[in-house]
Scaffold this motif. Sequence first.
Motif, PDB file in Angstrom:
ATOM      1  N   VAL A 101      10.011 -29.033  24.352  1.00  0.00           N
ATOM      2  CA  VAL A 101       8.621 -28.617  24.252  1.00  0.00           C
ATOM      3  C   VAL A 101       7.835 -28.923  24.756  1.00  0.00           C
ATOM      4  N   LEU A 102       8.700 -30.143  26.460  1.00  0.00           N
ATOM      5  CA  LEU A 102       7.320 -30.904  26.852  1.00  0.00           C
ATOM      6  C   LEU A 102       7.142 -28.974  27.913  1.00  0.00           C
ATOM      7  N   LEU A 103       7.673 -28.195  28.336  1.00  0.00           N
ATOM      8  CA  LEU A 103       7.805 -26.975  29.135  1.00  0.00           C
ATOM      9  C   LEU A 103       6.918 -26.132  27.861  1.00  0.00           C
ATOM     10  N   ALA A 104       6.854 -26.003  26.888  1.00  0.00           N
ATOM     11  CA  ALA A 104       6.218 -24.913  26.470  1.00  0.00           C
ATOM     12  C   ALA A 104       4.670 -25.630  26.515  1.00  0.00           C
ATOM     13  N   GLN A 105       4.444 -26.989  26.303  1.00  0.00           N
ATOM     14  CA  GLN A 105       3.510 -27.562  26.227  1.00  0.00           C
ATOM     15  C   GLN A 105       2.734 -27.198  27.076  1.00  0.00           C
ATOM     16  N   SER A 106       3.566 -28.230  28.521  1.00  0.00           N
ATOM     17  CA  SER A 106       2.668 -27.339  30.398  1.00  0.00           C
ATOM     18  C   SER A 106       2.137 -26.413  31.274  1.00  0.00           C
TER      19      SER A 106
END
Length: 157
Positions: A101-106
């Motif tokens: 999730v964090l990678l997709a957001q970033s």
Amino acid sequence: MSPQATVISIETPLSEDMGAMIAELNEVLLTLSPPEACYHLSVQEMAGDATTVFVARVDGDAAACGALHRHANGIAEVKRMYTRPAYQGQGLGGKILERIVLLAQSEGFNSLVLETGDKHQAAWRIYERAGFNRCGPVLDYPDSPYSVFYSRPLAAS
């Protein structure tokens, strides 16, 4: 008994132990769904530029994995989530999903979607705790009684 050291990192799926874990995942999925309802990425496909693979290692052993697979139009997909039976119940799947999730957001994706099986209740709990909601078919997956679909909107970080 000493505590186990757990490390989650981005790795190639082409290593011998990752290939073995993905083969194990494929075998498990085929016990739960018919072959035509299993939408596997091969380790070769997972190694492509569109996919980032996260691996949880416990004392150096590959214990769990999950991947972010990028699509067009601001959509990313969760793929190949698996925790080996000996490591289940330790929260590894949730921790890997958090990294996805964090990678997709970033990277600025608008939404994260996934397809999972109709018999994967443990996976459903992980996805729902992470803010995913059930939805209709996503991407180009067919509507199937063997599939359950989830999506989650993302705010770019």
